[in-house]
Scaffold this active site. Structure first.
Site, PDB file in Angstrom:
ATOM      1  N   LYS A   1       0.859  -1.188   0.000  1.00 18.57           N
ATOM      2  CA  LYS A   1       0.000   0.000   0.000  1.00 18.57           C
ATOM      3  C   LYS A   1       0.893   1.235   0.000  1.00 18.57           C
ATOM      4  CE  LYS A   1      -4.419   0.792   2.266  1.00 18.57           C
ATOM      5  NZ  LYS A   1      -5.111   0.621   3.538  1.00 18.57           N
TER       6      LYS A   1
HETATM    7  C1  E4P Z   1      -8.433   1.533   3.331  1.00 19.38           C
HETATM    8  O1  E4P Z   1      -7.600   0.829   2.815  1.00 19.38           O
HETATM    9  C2  E4P Z   1      -8.220   2.305   4.560  1.00 19.38           C
HETATM   10  O2  E4P Z   1      -7.429   1.523   5.405  1.00 19.38           O
HETATM   11  C3  E4P Z   1      -9.503   2.571   5.284  1.00 19.38           C
HETATM   12  O3  E4P Z   1     -10.617   2.174   4.537  1.00 19.38           O
HETATM   13  C4  E4P Z   1      -9.618   3.939   5.850  1.00 19.38           C
HETATM   14  O4  E4P Z   1     -10.850   4.031   6.525  1.00 19.38           O
HETATM   15  P1  E4P Z   1     -11.178   5.188   7.579  1.00 19.38           P
HETATM   16  O5  E4P Z   1     -11.363   6.462   6.856  1.00 19.38           O
HETATM   17  O6  E4P Z   1     -12.440   4.735   8.255  1.00 19.38           O
HETATM   18  O7  E4P Z   1     -10.002   5.247   8.522  1.00 19.38           O
END
Ligand code: E4P
Length: 227
Positions: free
Chosen positions: A89
């Site tokens: 990521k």
């Molecule tokens: C996605 O890969 C992220 O880890 C995640 O969906 C972020 O979500 P949040 O905005 O609820 O922290």
């Protein structure tokens, strides 16, 4: 549509897997912090991601904590050695895009994260990201339209035939999942609580209660000797 769970908590991953609907996992540094707090001990990042990769056969996103090209490459290469189903990521910044493209040349797949505009998503696809993660809930949080972001990304990718998969992220409730599915997002990643909410329907509960009580009455009738 693929369902990923957005967590680094092993118990939650187990629970979603047992439900029979889990295709993969997304993690991030904040989710690692939560998992470590819940475990009541510091977790070894690499070891923990390896455990998650053993639990699921689908893709597991593990995030770099670097903002320069060289550092992203170094961390990305290290993460990719953990398992075949690791997806690195990478944040949607200039050095991140550059790293996504360079990692791809080495056969390492990436999930381009922290996407908040369709033009950012266009860049991620051009760089060769395997996934783009538009953050729906965080866009909604600033009084903008998170679903419109997903819609526009899908539209652009369809027009040009990009293979980058749209991974609807920052999902907060079932409507985000429904709308993502209707728009044709390839993946939705969501917390365990949202997956559970998708199961519930009051008419299912009412219907089930009626079937159960009628079955009980039917059995009582069968037990009653005929005169
Ligand atoms: C996605 O890969 C992220 O880890 C995640 O969906 C972020 O979500 P949040 O905005 O609820 O922290």
């Amino acid at each position: 549509m693929k369902f990923f769970i957005d967590t680094a908590d092993l118990a939650e991953i187990h629970e979603a897997k047992d439900m029979g609907v889990l295709d993969g996992v997304t993690t991030n540094p904040s989710l690692m912090r939560v998992a470590s707090e819940r475990a009541g001990k510091p977790l070894d990042f690499f070891d923990h991601i390896a455990k998650i990769c053993n639990l699921v056969s689908g893709d597991v996103s593990a995030e770099v904590t670097a903002v320069t090209f060289d550092e992203i490459m170094k961390q990305g290469r290290e993460l990719a050695t953990i398992a075949d189903n690791v997806v690195v990521k990478v944040p949607l910044i200039l050095d991140g895009l550059k790293a996504i493209n360079a990692l791809l040349q080495e056969g390492i797949r990436s999930n381009c994260t922290l996407c908040f505009s369709p033009t950012q998503a266009l860049l991620a696809a051009k760089a060769g990201a395997a996934y783009i993660s538009p953050f729906i809930g965080r866009v909604d949080d600033i009084s903008s339209d998170g679903m419109k972001l997903v819609q526009e990304i899908i539209e652009i990718y369809t027009i040009y035939g990009y293979e980058t998969e749209v991974l609807a992220a920052s999902i907060r409730h079932p409507m985000h999942v429904l709308e993502s599915a209707l728009m044709g997002a390839h993946v939705a990643t969501m917390p365990l609580g949202v997956i559970k909410k998708l199961v519930s329907h009051p008419l299912t509960d009412i219907g089930l209660n009626k079937f159960m009580s009628d079955w009980e009455k039917f059995e009582q009738q069968s037990d009653t000797p005929q005169s």
